[in-house]
Design an enzyme around this catalytic site. Structure first.
Site, PDB file in Angstrom:
ATOM      1  N   ARG A  48       0.872  -1.177   0.000  1.00 33.04           N
ATOM      2  CA  ARG A  48       0.000   0.000   0.000  1.00 33.04           C
ATOM      3  C   ARG A  48       0.907   1.224   0.000  1.00 33.04           C
ATOM      4  O   ARG A  48       2.123   1.119   0.078  1.00 33.04           O
ATOM      5  CB  ARG A  48      -1.028   0.001   1.149  1.00 33.04           C
ATOM      6  CG  ARG A  48      -0.698  -0.683   2.410  1.00 33.04           C
ATOM      7  CD  ARG A  48       0.307   0.000   3.291  1.00 33.04           C
ATOM      8  NE  ARG A  48       0.079   1.421   3.402  1.00 33.04           N
ATOM      9  CZ  ARG A  48       1.003   2.315   3.646  1.00 33.04           C
ATOM     10  NH1 ARG A  48       2.275   1.962   3.788  1.00 33.04           N
ATOM     11  NH2 ARG A  48       0.731   3.609   3.740  1.00 33.04           N
ATOM     12  N   GLY A  49       0.254   2.405  -0.084  1.00 37.48           N
ATOM     13  CA  GLY A  49       1.023   3.633  -0.253  1.00 37.48           C
ATOM     14  C   GLY A  49       1.151   3.893  -1.749  1.00 37.48           C
ATOM     15  O   GLY A  49       1.539   2.993  -2.512  1.00 37.48           O
ATOM     16  N   ALA A  50       0.804   5.124  -2.162  1.00 38.86           N
ATOM     17  CA  ALA A  50       0.681   5.414  -3.594  1.00 38.86           C
ATOM     18  C   ALA A  50       1.918   5.017  -4.427  1.00 38.86           C
ATOM     19  O   ALA A  50       1.773   4.311  -5.433  1.00 38.86           O
ATOM     20  CB  ALA A  50       0.340   6.889  -3.779  1.00 38.86           C
ATOM     21  N   ARG A  87      -7.119  -0.523  -7.146  1.00 37.95           N
ATOM     22  CA  ARG A  87      -7.495   0.552  -6.203  1.00 37.95           C
ATOM     23  C   ARG A  87      -7.636   1.836  -7.026  1.00 37.95           C
ATOM     24  O   ARG A  87      -6.752   2.151  -7.819  1.00 37.95           O
ATOM     25  CB  ARG A  87      -6.446   0.727  -5.095  1.00 37.95           C
ATOM     26  CG  ARG A  87      -6.409  -0.437  -4.104  1.00 37.95           C
ATOM     27  CD  ARG A  87      -5.535  -0.114  -2.905  1.00 37.95           C
ATOM     28  NE  ARG A  87      -6.227   0.707  -1.923  1.00 37.95           N
ATOM     29  CZ  ARG A  87      -5.608   1.239  -0.857  1.00 37.95           C
ATOM     30  NH1 ARG A  87      -4.317   1.058  -0.655  1.00 37.95           N
ATOM     31  NH2 ARG A  87      -6.288   1.966   0.012  1.00 37.95           N
ATOM     32  N   GLN A 197      -2.260   2.482   9.813  1.00 41.08           N
ATOM     33  CA  GLN A 197      -0.952   2.707   9.177  1.00 41.08           C
ATOM     34  C   GLN A 197      -0.018   3.490  10.090  1.00 41.08           C
ATOM     35  O   GLN A 197       1.197   3.324  10.028  1.00 41.08           O
ATOM     36  CB  GLN A 197      -1.120   3.484   7.862  1.00 41.08           C
ATOM     37  CG  GLN A 197      -1.736   2.703   6.728  1.00 41.08           C
ATOM     38  CD  GLN A 197      -3.222   2.906   6.648  1.00 41.08           C
ATOM     39  OE1 GLN A 197      -3.889   3.151   7.650  1.00 41.08           O
ATOM     40  NE2 GLN A 197      -3.782   2.795   5.465  1.00 41.08           N
ATOM     41  N   ASP A 238      -2.360  10.936  -2.507  1.00 44.50           N
ATOM     42  CA  ASP A 238      -2.709   9.889  -3.472  1.00 44.50           C
ATOM     43  C   ASP A 238      -3.066  10.479  -4.825  1.00 44.50           C
ATOM     44  O   ASP A 238      -2.975   9.802  -5.853  1.00 44.50           O
ATOM     45  CB  ASP A 238      -3.846   9.021  -2.939  1.00 44.50           C
ATOM     46  CG  ASP A 238      -3.325   8.106  -1.848  1.00 44.50           C
ATOM     47  OD1 ASP A 238      -3.261   8.556  -0.688  1.00 44.50           O
ATOM     48  OD2 ASP A 238      -2.919   6.979  -2.169  1.00 44.50           O
ATOM     49  N   ASN A 248      -5.906  12.155   0.149  1.00 46.07           N
ATOM     50  CA  ASN A 248      -4.963  11.373   0.967  1.00 46.07           C
ATOM     51  C   ASN A 248      -5.785  10.586   1.981  1.00 46.07           C
ATOM     52  O   ASN A 248      -7.027  10.679   2.006  1.00 46.07           O
ATOM     53  CB  ASN A 248      -3.944  12.302   1.645  1.00 46.07           C
ATOM     54  CG  ASN A 248      -2.799  11.516   2.257  1.00 46.07           C
ATOM     55  OD1 ASN A 248      -2.168  10.702   1.581  1.00 46.07           O
ATOM     56  ND2 ASN A 248      -2.532  11.725   3.532  1.00 46.07           N
TER      57      ASN A 248
END
Ligand code: MRU
Length: 348
Positions: A48-50, A87, A197, A238, A248
């Protein structure tokens, strides 16, 4: 530059993804052999995380070619659409996959693209350390203009560090860099419900970096700011649209509104690949709605009544009027105006 943790590694031609769902208690890697494995890893938030989602997108397209060397352009494009749908909010996934499609258009035989995509993925990941460091240095300059050289109390939300970017990180990269410059007094990591997170991942990274910090619950933001315990806030992105509105992790917008109320600088830190100038305002950003059980349960146990229902938007949009500045690898946007956003997006 040795990373504190490797969320994605390519060893002996095998792609391994650190299962972030199990952190911080277990460090377990899963092997991704197909585009479907990458799709599921992105959707289920193994990765995860852009930026890391974007890198996994390139690997997914590479694996598709490895497993299907005889495919032709339309099939490659269909696979790209499939992977992009894992996503919706982080533009980095679509951005990186679209670049793979552009590379494919230049090939007569797509089988030749597989090694090029592997090299492209490795290059993108290797180059991101320098980019992240550049953002952190621009942040340092912005902070210096406001506070001089005194050590600062910094706050962040979600996880935007090595686990989200493969190296240093964006907003968390700023904190790590500022700490190396001995300019950090205290760090507050917002726990970031429901996926945690902040408490699971950001705290894990800060501990590995040896940076003192405190986890705070989301609702403590106003307490901290009212009591002058925060000098500046850094968040990732994001998707940043033309007027500077920024999607975000859910909770970022409320943090920015509280910061504006108390006059505390609020910065977004993101690579130029996070800009999406096809959208004019944040109202046009698709916000991912995730499974209600992420809120109702912790692991397999209910923490709410089993009959309860929950609404789980995974992101929100921070209005550009609440953002002091946006820090990218090519400079700082301050003030956040359409002209300045266009200029920065054009620098990529
Ligand atoms: O749902 P996640 O964990 O993928 O959300 C991550 C964030 O919102 C980050 O702040 C964003 O992707 C930037 S990561 C450098």
């Amino acid at each position: 530059m040795k990373s504190i943790v490797e969320p994605l590694k390519y060893e002996k031609e095998i792609l391994k993804l650190l299962d972030q769902r199990l952190l911080p208690l277990e460090e377990v890697y899963m092997t991704a052999k197909t585009i479907e494995d990458c799709y599921r890893a992105i959707q289920d938030m193994v990765v995860r995380g852009a930026p890391l989602i974007g890198f996994t997108g390139i690997w997914g397209m590479a694996l598709f070619l490895k497993n299907n060397p005889k495919v032709v352009q339309p099939q490659f494009e269909q696979a790209a659409e499939y992977l992009k749908s894992a996503r919706p909010t982080a533009v980095n996934l679509a951005y990186e996959i679209d670049r793979c499609v552009e590379m494919a258009k230049k090939e007569t035989h797509l089988s030749a693209l597989y090694p090029k995509l592997v090299q492209h993925a490795l290059n993108e990941m290797n180059n991101s350390y320098e980019k992240n460091l550049a953002m952190a240095k621009f942040a340092e300059i912005e902070l210096q203009k406001i506070y001089g050289d005194r050590p600062l109390n910094l706050m962040t939300i979600c996880n935007t560090g090595t686990l989200a970017c493969g190296v240093l990180g964006t907003a968390l990269g700023v904190i790590v860099h500022m700490n190396q410059q001995k300019k950090v007094k205290e760090v507050y990591a917002s726990e970031t419900r429901p996926y945690l997170q902040g408490s699971r991942l950001t705290s894990f990274e800060l501990i590995k970096e040896g940076i003192d910090h405190k986890i705070v619950v989301e609702g403590a933001a106003s307490y901290l700011m009212k009591n002058k315990m925060v000098d500046a806030i850094f968040a990732g992105a994001d998707r940043i649209v033309e007027n500077g509105d920024t999607a975000n992790k859910v909770g970022t917008s409320s943090l920015s509104i509280i910061a504006k109320y108390y006059g505390i600088p609020f910065f977004i830190v993101a690579p130029v690949s996070s800009f999406d100038l096809s959208l004019k305002t944040g109202d046009q950003i698709e916000i991912e709605l995730r499974d209600q059980n992420e809120i109702l349960k912790y692991k397999d146990n209910y923490i709410a009544h089993p009959d309860a229902k929950a609404l789980n938007p995974s992101f929100d949009v921070t209005d550009h009027s609440c953002i002091t500045g946006i820090l990218c690898e090519n400079g700082a946007i301050n003030p956040v105006t359409v002209e300045n956003v266009r200029k920065m997006a054009g620098s990529r």
